[in-house]
Write a protein that holds these residues in place. Structure first.
Motif, PDB file in Angstrom:
ATOM      1  N   VAL A   1       0.769  -1.108  -0.112  1.00 56.69           N
ATOM      2  CA  VAL A   1       0.074  -0.105   0.061  1.00 56.69           C
ATOM      3  C   VAL A   1       0.957   1.322  -0.093  1.00 56.69           C
ATOM      4  CG1 VAL A   1      -1.727  -1.009   1.252  1.00 56.69           C
ATOM      5  CG2 VAL A   1      -0.128   0.074   2.439  1.00 56.69           C
ATOM      6  N   VAL A   2       0.494   2.212  -0.685  1.00 51.28           N
ATOM      7  CA  VAL A   2       1.074   3.644  -0.718  1.00 51.28           C
ATOM      8  C   VAL A   2       1.500   4.223   0.767  1.00 51.28           C
ATOM      9  CG1 VAL A   2       1.368   5.781  -1.763  1.00 51.28           C
ATOM     10  CG2 VAL A   2       0.478   3.893  -3.018  1.00 51.28           C
ATOM     11  N   SER A   3       0.308   4.278   1.364  1.00 54.87           N
ATOM     12  CA  SER A   3       0.349   4.614   2.917  1.00 54.87           C
ATOM     13  C   SER A   3      -0.442   3.932   3.899  1.00 54.87           C
ATOM     14  CB  SER A   3      -0.378   6.295   2.746  1.00 54.87           C
ATOM     15  OG  SER A   3      -0.301   6.879   3.955  1.00 54.87           O
ATOM     16  N   ALA A   4      -0.125   3.758   4.984  1.00 53.45           N
ATOM     17  CA  ALA A   4      -0.798   2.903   6.070  1.00 53.45           C
ATOM     18  C   ALA A   4      -0.823   3.799   7.150  1.00 53.45           C
ATOM     19  CB  ALA A   4      -0.151   1.641   6.024  1.00 53.45           C
ATOM     20  N   SER A   5      -1.629   3.016   8.149  1.00 46.52           N
ATOM     21  CA  SER A   5      -1.724   3.808   9.571  1.00 46.52           C
ATOM     22  C   SER A   5      -0.336   3.687  10.199  1.00 46.52           C
ATOM     23  CB  SER A   5      -2.818   3.183  10.322  1.00 46.52           C
ATOM     24  OG  SER A   5      -2.838   3.619  11.570  1.00 46.52           O
ATOM     25  N   SER A   6       0.029   4.608  11.089  1.00 49.29           N
ATOM     26  CA  SER A   6       1.320   4.496  11.721  1.00 49.29           C
ATOM     27  C   SER A   6       1.138   3.406  12.898  1.00 49.29           C
ATOM     28  CB  SER A   6       1.274   5.901  12.539  1.00 49.29           C
ATOM     29  OG  SER A   6       0.195   6.178  13.500  1.00 49.29           O
ATOM     30  N   ASP A   7       0.038   2.939  13.303  1.00 50.70           N
ATOM     31  CA  ASP A   7      -0.069   1.664  14.040  1.00 50.70           C
ATOM     32  C   ASP A   7       0.419   0.517  13.312  1.00 50.70           C
ATOM     33  OD1 ASP A   7      -1.512   3.323  15.731  1.00 50.70           O
ATOM     34  OD2 ASP A   7      -3.479   2.695  15.216  1.00 50.70           O
TER      35      ASP A   7
ATOM     36  N   PRO B   1      20.221 -11.455  -6.251  1.00 51.29           N
ATOM     37  CA  PRO B   1      20.428 -10.276  -6.959  1.00 51.29           C
ATOM     38  C   PRO B   1      19.874  -9.213  -6.132  1.00 51.29           C
ATOM     39  CG  PRO B   1      19.878 -11.701  -8.554  1.00 51.29           C
ATOM     40  CD  PRO B   1      19.911 -12.389  -7.508  1.00 51.29           C
ATOM     41  N   ARG B   2      18.612  -9.417  -5.667  1.00 56.41           N
ATOM     42  CA  ARG B   2      17.951  -8.294  -4.684  1.00 56.41           C
ATOM     43  C   ARG B   2      16.846  -8.795  -3.977  1.00 56.41           C
ATOM     44  NH1 ARG B   2      17.350  -2.807  -5.368  1.00 56.41           N
ATOM     45  NH2 ARG B   2      18.136  -2.661  -7.399  1.00 56.41           N
ATOM     46  N   TRP B   3      16.512  -8.470  -2.838  1.00 55.21           N
ATOM     47  CA  TRP B   3      15.247  -8.506  -2.007  1.00 55.21           C
ATOM     48  C   TRP B   3      14.978  -7.296  -1.475  1.00 55.21           C
ATOM     49  CZ3 TRP B   3      15.638  -6.762   2.781  1.00 55.21           C
ATOM     50  CH2 TRP B   3      17.233  -6.503   3.177  1.00 55.21           C
ATOM     51  N   GLN B   4      13.837  -6.873  -0.958  1.00 54.34           N
ATOM     52  CA  GLN B   4      13.492  -5.612  -0.560  1.00 54.34           C
ATOM     53  C   GLN B   4      12.112  -5.984   0.255  1.00 54.34           C
ATOM     54  OE1 GLN B   4      13.416  -2.297  -3.340  1.00 54.34           O
ATOM     55  NE2 GLN B   4      11.521  -1.347  -2.084  1.00 54.34           N
ATOM     56  N   THR B   5      12.249  -5.249   1.602  1.00 55.72           N
ATOM     57  CA  THR B   5      11.063  -5.181   2.478  1.00 55.72           C
ATOM     58  C   THR B   5      11.444  -4.239   3.446  1.00 55.72           C
ATOM     59  OG1 THR B   5       9.561  -6.681   3.700  1.00 55.72           O
ATOM     60  CG2 THR B   5      11.975  -7.041   4.060  1.00 55.72           C
ATOM     61  N   VAL B   6      10.359  -3.968   4.246  1.00 56.31           N
ATOM     62  CA  VAL B   6      10.470  -3.308   5.561  1.00 56.31           C
ATOM     63  C   VAL B   6      10.572  -4.216   6.573  1.00 56.31           C
ATOM     64  CG1 VAL B   6       9.957  -1.391   7.209  1.00 56.31           C
ATOM     65  CG2 VAL B   6       9.639  -1.078   4.898  1.00 56.31           C
ATOM     66  N   GLY B   7      11.750  -4.800   7.116  1.00 53.70           N
ATOM     67  CA  GLY B   7      11.518  -5.686   8.188  1.00 53.70           C
ATOM     68  C   GLY B   7      12.779  -6.428   8.123  1.00 53.70           C
ATOM     69  N   THR B   8      12.885  -7.776   8.289  1.00 54.24           N
ATOM     70  CA  THR B   8      14.319  -8.740   8.501  1.00 54.24           C
ATOM     71  C   THR B   8      13.978  -9.869   7.418  1.00 54.24           C
ATOM     72  OG1 THR B   8      13.149 -10.193  10.191  1.00 54.24           O
ATOM     73  CG2 THR B   8      14.214  -7.840  10.676  1.00 54.24           C
TER      74      THR B   8
ATOM     75  N   GLN C   1       6.855  -5.710   7.568  1.00 49.18           N
ATOM     76  CA  GLN C   1       5.898  -4.651   8.311  1.00 49.18           C
ATOM     77  C   GLN C   1       4.285  -5.057   7.524  1.00 49.18           C
ATOM     78  OE1 GLN C   1       6.689  -0.481   9.243  1.00 49.18           O
ATOM     79  NE2 GLN C   1       5.100   0.028   7.842  1.00 49.18           N
ATOM     80  N   GLN C   2       3.193  -4.939   8.308  1.00 47.31           N
ATOM     81  CA  GLN C   2       2.045  -5.175   7.699  1.00 47.31           C
ATOM     82  C   GLN C   2       1.614  -4.177   6.567  1.00 47.31           C
ATOM     83  OE1 GLN C   2      -1.018  -5.898  10.474  1.00 47.31           O
ATOM     84  NE2 GLN C   2       0.221  -7.260  11.520  1.00 47.31           N
ATOM     85  N   GLY C   3       1.142  -4.356   5.523  1.00 47.25           N
ATOM     86  CA  GLY C   3       1.062  -3.597   4.347  1.00 47.25           C
ATOM     87  C   GLY C   3       2.275  -3.325   3.619  1.00 47.25           C
ATOM     88  N   VAL C   4       3.308  -3.694   3.966  1.00 45.36           N
ATOM     89  CA  VAL C   4       4.492  -3.250   3.152  1.00 45.36           C
ATOM     90  C   VAL C   4       4.829  -4.428   1.996  1.00 45.36           C
ATOM     91  CG1 VAL C   4       6.806  -3.187   2.951  1.00 45.36           C
ATOM     92  CG2 VAL C   4       5.728  -2.077   4.752  1.00 45.36           C
ATOM     93  N   GLY C   5       4.306  -5.719   2.351  1.00 48.13           N
ATOM     94  CA  GLY C   5       4.529  -6.698   1.464  1.00 48.13           C
ATOM     95  C   GLY C   5       5.788  -7.385   1.487  1.00 48.13           C
ATOM     96  N   GLY C   6       6.733  -7.467   0.452  1.00 50.65           N
ATOM     97  CA  GLY C   6       7.987  -7.788   0.417  1.00 50.65           C
ATOM     98  C   GLY C   6       8.292  -8.464  -0.774  1.00 50.65           C
TER      99      GLY C   6
END
Length: 650
Positions: free
Chosen positions: A85-91, A123-130, A179-184
């Motif tokens: 998602v482009v923008s999510a709740s800060s929670d 070659p690449r990975w991407q997410t907000v997390g570990t 992080q929820q809503g970020v996918g991966g």
């Protein structure tokens, strides 16, 4: 075409070709080069776990989400990307993660024995997390530090030595806690020998991260040099160098997100995100003002609007107000669109108005930056293949390079103008030199004529006052028939002496007082002997008098002549002594000439009328020399002293 312009255009064309190659590489994706035995894994088994832990377990046996044979896996294609998602709740930032497991089976054919061993290359990975990678159940690699700004832009390179055996299958697990809503997102995997995969890994490392670091660092060095030039220049109104430095600094800050390695950050995630946003927007503002300078248009209103918008965005997004950047990263990038549209319109209008090479290339590059920016936004949102590369850093580097080339072109133009101005000034200088030479010749001629005129006037005055006066006295004696032969001979002798002294004053003396006195002795010696006077000459070496020219020499001779004549006529002396010495007067260095006689005492204050005229003549001439005459009675005779300074005041 001059050599300087040819080199400048060659550099411009070379930069354009380099930028085109980078764009083609980003548009079609970086093709992985493979040699020898290497296996590209394009499918994986996916399982979404209900684990609540961000940190990966030390091994699969210690996993709390029960990765086992009974796990409900489903087949997915690689590269894989979850919905974002482009923008999510800060929670969402404090909510439990979404944990995805990927499992890939590696056939024994990809694990042949080689001198350098087998490697796993992602070659690449991407997410907000570990993210963590397990090889046959053992933890082989994991991310560290920040969950937001991690080493997503650097390819993973794992040595399988000790983890894999030749001829045996291999199971690879990838754990991604997002992080929820970020996918991966996860790219395809490569397994094979180091010899086969090293070229692909190094090329991707260079294009994705290292080249960004090198170029940003290089431009920062140039920016610091420009800042030094701006600091040292006298005219601070020329802000080209300052803008150059600000652009290099802002570009470096904006590209920091692509340079983060596995060691993490020294700042918090939100402040680092805000810093990169400030760098990107600051580079846009600096580019706007640079365009204003290039196009020679101020555009104050547009500048205030742009600066107001950028300032508002940066103020609103400051982490002090509790803004959580990790939930709105795509939205923050969308905020860059309005100022970039403004700069684009300005560059296009300027190119249409100026229609020169530099402005046209800037406008074309700005037009190309928009599809590149949307490409990176789509890559960040997983709308295109994750195996592409981010091109935004190269857009700013290309723009920065074009600005540098435009400045270089302006510098060449300024050099051409300076050369023409120098040539014109040289011509004017030669003309003025010719005029000055002619004026100098005229001045020298006038000065020579003036000198000759003054010398004639001086000689005429001296002839009138000296020889003429003596001749007039002789004429009166003859007319009145009162003068005897002796008186008439004496007057004529004085007339001859005056004429000789006037002639002697014309001889070059080279500031030598002794030479002047020697001439006086030569002229008046016979007359003194004829009058029965014995002359004693006691002179010593004297310093030169720089001011002793013909006029001053005649004054000295006239003074001493008057003194000696008075001694002959009125003193009744038998001996005369002429003496010289070096003496100071009132703290001023000088020389003195003394005339000592043994005649009747002489009182200058009570001299007769005829003597007063002679004394007045002596004082007048001494005043012209800035000298001091002095009469002093002795026990038997008189002493006259003429003190003269070594240097006369103006």
């Amino acid at each position: 075409m001059s050599e300087r312009r040819f080199h400048g255009r060659a550099l411009l064309v070379g930069t354009g070709l380099l930028a085109l190659l980078l764009l083609l590489a980003g548009a079609f994706g970086l093709r992985e080069a493979s040699r020898g035995e290497a296996l590209q894994l394009r499918q994986a088994q996916l399982w979404v776990s209900d684990s609540l832990r961000w940190e990966p377990p030390a091994s699969l046996s210690a996993a709390d989400d029960g990765v086992a044979a009974a796990t409900p896996w489903r087949t997915v294609d690689l590269p894989y990307a979850g919905e974002r998602v482009v923008s999510a709740s800060s929670d969402m930032a404090s909510a439990p993660p979404e944990v995805r497991w990927f499992r890939v089976d590696v056939s024994p054919q990809a694990l042949v024995s080689t001198p350098q061993g087998a490697r796993l290359y992602i070659p690449r990975w991407q997410t907000v997390g570990t993210v963590a990678v397990y090889v046959d159940g053992a933890l082989a690699w994991q991310t560290r530090g920040s969950r937001v700004w991690n080493s997503f832009n650097r390819p993973v390179w794992i040595d399988l030595g000790g983890l894999a055996q030749a001829g045996r299958p291999l199971v690879i697990h990838v754990r991604m806690a997002s992080q929820q809503g970020v996918g991966g997102a996860l790219s395809s995997l490569w397994v094979g020998s180091a010899e086969a995969l090293r070229l692909s890994w190094r090329l991707r490392s260079l294009v994705q991260a290292d080249l960004v670091v090198y170029t940003a660092g290089s431009y920062l060095v140039l920016g610091l040099f420009a800042l030094a030039l701006w600091t040292l220049q006298r005219r601070r109104g020329d802000v080209v160098f300052l803008l150059f430095f600000l652009m290099s600094l802002c570009q470096l800050l904006g590209a920091l997100q692509f340079m983060v390695d596995g060691e993490g950050l020294a700042l918090s995630d939100d402040w680092f995100s805000w810093l990169t946003l400030a760098g990107l927007m600051g580079a846009t503002v600096a580019a706007f003002h640079f365009l204003c300078l290039v196009q020679r248009r101020r555009r104050r209103a547009m500048g205030w609007v742009l600066q107001g918008y950028v300032g508002t965005v940066l103020l609103v997004t400051v982490p002090l107000w509790g803004v959580t950047h990790e939930t709105i990263l795509p939205l923050l990038r969308l905020l860059m669109v309005p100022p970039e549209i403004l700069v684009l319109c300005m560059s296009v209008v300027g190119a249409w108005r100026l229609r020169d090479g530099g402005s046209t290339m800037l406008a074309v590059w700005m037009l190309m930056s928009f599809p590149i920016g949307f490409h990176d936004l789509a890559l960040q949102s997983y709308l295109i293949s994750i195996e592409s590369i981010y091109l935004t850093p190269y857009v700013y580097l290309g723009l920065f390079t074009l600005f540098l080339l435009v400045a270089y072109s302006r510098y060449n133009g300024a050099l051409g103008v300076a050369e023409n101005a120098n040539a014109h000034l040289a011509e004017r200088l030669q003309a003025q030199e010719r005029e000055l030479a002619q004026a100098h010749e005229r001045l020298l001629a006038a000065e020579r004529e003036q000198t000759l005129l003054q010398e004639r006037q001086r000689l005429m005055r001296e002839m009138h006052d000296g020889v003429g006066s003596s001749l007039m006295s002789a004429l009166r004696l003859v007319e009145s028939s009162q003068g005897g032969a002796i008186n008439l001979a004496q007057v004529l002798q004085e007339c001859i002496d005056d004429l000789k002294l006037s002639i002697d004053s014309l001889e070059p003396l080279d500031a030598d007082l002794l030479a002047l006195l020697a001439g006086l002795r030569y002229r008046l010696g016979p007359r003194l002997e004829g009058a029965g006077l014995k002359l004693h000459w006691e002179v010593s070496d004297m310093p030169f008098l720089p001011w002793l020219d013909a006029q001053a020499a005649l004054h000295v001779l006239r003074i001493l002549q008057e003194v000696l004549t008075n001694i002959i006529k009125h003193g009744g002396a038998r001996e005369i002594t002429v003496r010289t010495a070096v003496a100071a007067q009132d703290g001023r260095a000088g020389v003195q000439v003394m005339v000592i006689d043994d005649g009747l005492p002489f009182d200058s204050a009570h001299a007769p009328t005829e003597g007063r005229k002679g004394l007045a003549n002596i004082r007048t001439r001494a005043l012209a020399l800035q000298a001091l005459p002095e009469w002093a009675p002795l026990a038997a005779g008189n002493r006259f002293t003429l003190w003269m300074p070594l240097e006369r005041s103006s």
